[in-house]
Design an enzyme around this catalytic site. Structure first.
Site, short mmCIF file in Angstrom:
data_model
loop_
_atom_site.label_atom_id
_atom_site.label_comp_id
_atom_site.label_asym_id
_atom_site.label_seq_id
_atom_site.Cartn_x
_atom_site.Cartn_y
_atom_site.Cartn_z
N ASP A 92 -1.70 -0.85 5.84
CA ASP A 92 -2.21 -0.38 7.13
C ASP A 92 -3.73 -0.40 7.21
O ASP A 92 -4.29 -0.18 8.28
CB ASP A 92 -1.74 1.06 7.38
CG ASP A 92 -2.44 2.05 6.47
OD1 ASP A 92 -3.07 3.01 6.97
OD2 ASP A 92 -2.37 1.87 5.23
N ASP A 118 0.86 -1.18 0.00
CA ASP A 118 0.00 0.00 0.00
C ASP A 118 0.90 1.23 0.00
O ASP A 118 2.06 1.15 0.41
CB ASP A 118 -0.90 -0.03 1.23
CG ASP A 118 -1.79 1.20 1.33
OD1 ASP A 118 -2.25 1.67 0.27
OD2 ASP A 118 -2.00 1.69 2.45
N ASP A 158 -0.12 5.13 0.76
CA ASP A 158 -0.33 6.12 1.82
C ASP A 158 -0.38 5.47 3.19
O ASP A 158 -1.02 4.43 3.38
CB ASP A 158 -1.64 6.89 1.56
CG ASP A 158 -1.50 7.87 0.42
OD1 ASP A 158 -0.37 8.07 -0.05
OD2 ASP A 158 -2.53 8.43 -0.03
#
Length: 537
Positions: free
Chosen positions: A501, A273, A275
């Site tokens: 996250d 991922d 960001d």
């Protein structure tokens, strides 16, 4: 009276076998015959005493003695007829043939050590495909002859080096593989400091691996791929072209295939991922990062806004985001089949009528199929130019944005690293470890649109670890759909590790049985780097 004398003589002689002398026995018997007149039975008694005597008369030559370790048979046992010796089958790699232990070999003499013994040296050097020479149990001739085994003395006098064994040329197997076959073995020089005496496979570096090039040398090339994927073999040139996103494409008029080669040779795929995993961006704008780690919220928001401005400025100015915002693609090669390979060095994008030829606000439906063949070709031209710009400036974004903005960008990067406690630096350590492995690859899946995501990757200095073919936008389809495309591209044999996250990537990883590594703080990045260094991942 005769029977008593004979049995007494037998008793005395059996108690003292060492004192038995044939001449004295004969004298006693002839004295007895003179008295009783019996001569014929006395000669048979002499023969009876002389037969079991282990001593050899002085006149008998030494050759009459039984050979050492030769089987002895008692008078009442008939020596077994030797079995027919059969030649061993042809041995493919010099493996010795083994004989079956027969029943008569159980009656071996005490001097023999066992079924199979070894000699001091090979009687003749092993040549060709011949089996090695061993000394078998029973040297009387049962195992000799056509079986190729000879009697040899023990090991220890002549040291046979391993290079004396014959090598096997690979030319006889040329019909099974092409001349471009490179065996995937480690070079011998990288294993031990001294050269090996045996013939070893050496992995030759493929000539078409792209070395580190300057950014100017990649300016006019369409098929530029600096990813870690394995080079393709020569036999793969006749296969249908496969786009870098994993989908089969029809043959276009371009001479170069945009797909990276050797995707199905990748062993491990790390799906990242963007960001809040690799970079800190969205939480800077909202102030979440500053409040969580006790940082200055005002400075956090200011840095976030400045970075956002630079991202969209780069996307609009150099990556056609004004034209492609409503025609967003999941992958940069999704419309490459509509590209006819036209030279774009003098092409005028601002005057090609891209907007006027597509009526209405909805320029793209689905994956961008709208506006006719001519409009789709112009769309493909733009994505090809985006790919060229990315590959040219992925290691030199300062040269793309110009000198004044470059200084601002460098200052902003320094402030960002200080505010986030070197978050990006820790991420790059893990990314570079993966990128240094020959059969591992980094793949980026982000919920940002493709063009702004490419601008983020360039401005955050991630272009060296993420080839543009390995960047996917999940804005339209979601991350689970992107995971499926990635698995289709690299194959089911590869191992996939998802690093992120958010809940979306975690659920997608769980559905496809992929390990998920959560990143929520600096310690998670450090643990990930440590696991990569120890090769746990």
């Amino acid at each position: 009276m005769l029977e008593l004398l004979v049995s007494a003589s037998l008793t005395v002689n059996s108690d003292r076998p060492g004192k038995l002398k044939p001449s004295r026995a004969d004298a006693d018997v002839w004295t007895l015959s003179d008295r009783e007149g019996i001569t014929t039975s006395a000669r048979s008694v002499s023969q009876l005493f002389a037969r079991p005597c282990p001593r050899v008369p002085p006149g008998q030559p030494p050759s009459a003695m039984a050979a050492y370790s030769q089987t002895q048979y008692s008078a009442g046992i008939q020596q077994a007829t030797p079995y027919t010796a059969y030649p061993p089958p042809a041995q493919a790699y010099g493996i010795p043939s083994y004989s079956i232990k027969t029943e008569d070999s159980l009656n071996h003499s005490p001097g023999q050590s066992g079924f199979l013994s070894y000699g001091s040296s090979f009687s003749t050097p092993a040549s060709g495909q011949s089996p090695y020479t061993y000394q078998m149990h029973g040297t009387a001739g049962i195992y000799q002859g056509a079986n190729g085994l000879t009697n040899a003395a023990g090991f220890g006098t002549v040291h046979q080096d391993y290079p004396s064994y014959p090598g096997f040329p690979q030319s006889q197997y040329s019909q099974y593989y092409s001349s471009s076959y490179n065996p995937p073995y480690v070079p011998a020089s990288s294993i031990c400091p001294s050269p090996l005496s045996t013939s070893t496979y050496v992995l030759q570096e493929a000539s078409h691996n792209i070395p580190s090039q300057s950014s100017e040398s990649l300016g006019g090339e369409y098929n530029t791929h600096n990813g870690p994927s394995t080079p393709a073999k020569e036999g793969d040139t006749d296969r249908p072209p496969r786009a870098s996103d994993g989908k089969l494409r029809g043959r276009s008029k371009r001479s170069s295939d945009p797909s990276p080669a050797g995707d199905n040779e990748i062993e491990r795929v790390f799906v990242w991922d963007l960001d809040e995993t690799i970079i800190i961006f969205h939480s800077l704008l909202t102030g979440t990062f500053a409040s969580r780690y006790g940082k200055d919220t005002t400075a956090s928001v200011r840095i976030g806004l400045m970075m956002e401005e630079m991202i969209f400025n780069l996307a609009d100015t150099h990556l056609f985001f004004n034209d492609l915002e409503d025609c967003d693609q999941i992958h940069v090669d999704d419309v490459s089949s509509d590209d006819n390979g036209q030279d774009l060095s003098t092409y005028n994008f601002s005057a090609d009528g891209f907007h006027s030829s597509a009526p209405g606000a909805n320029l793209c439906l689905g994956s961008g199929v709208h506006g006719g063949v001519d409009w789709m070709r112009k769309l493909a031209f733009r994505y090809r130019r985006v790919k060229e710009m990315y590959n040219t400036y992925k290691n030199n974004v300062g040269g793309l944005i110009g000198a004044p903005k470059r200084e601002t960008w460098l200052q902003l990067r320094a402030e960002l690293e200080a505010l986030t406690d070197l978050w990006l630096t820790h991420s790059l350590k893990a990314l570079n470890l993966i990128n240094s492995r020959p059969n591992c690859v980094n793949v980026l899946v982000t919920t940002t649109q493709l063009i702004p995501a490419l601008a983020k990757v360039l401005l955050y200095g991630l272009g060296s670890v993420f080839p543009i073919e390995n960047i996917y936008s999940a804005t339209k389809t979601g991350k689970e759909s992107c995971f499926e495309r990635i698995m289709q591209r690299f194959g089911r044999k590869a191992v996939y590790i998802v690093i992120g996250d958010g809940v979306e990537e975690e659920q997608g990883a769980k559905k496809h049985n992929m390990p998920f590594w959560r990143i929520s703080c600096h310690a998670d990045l450090e643990a990930l780097r440590h696991a990569l260094e120890l090769e746990y991942l």
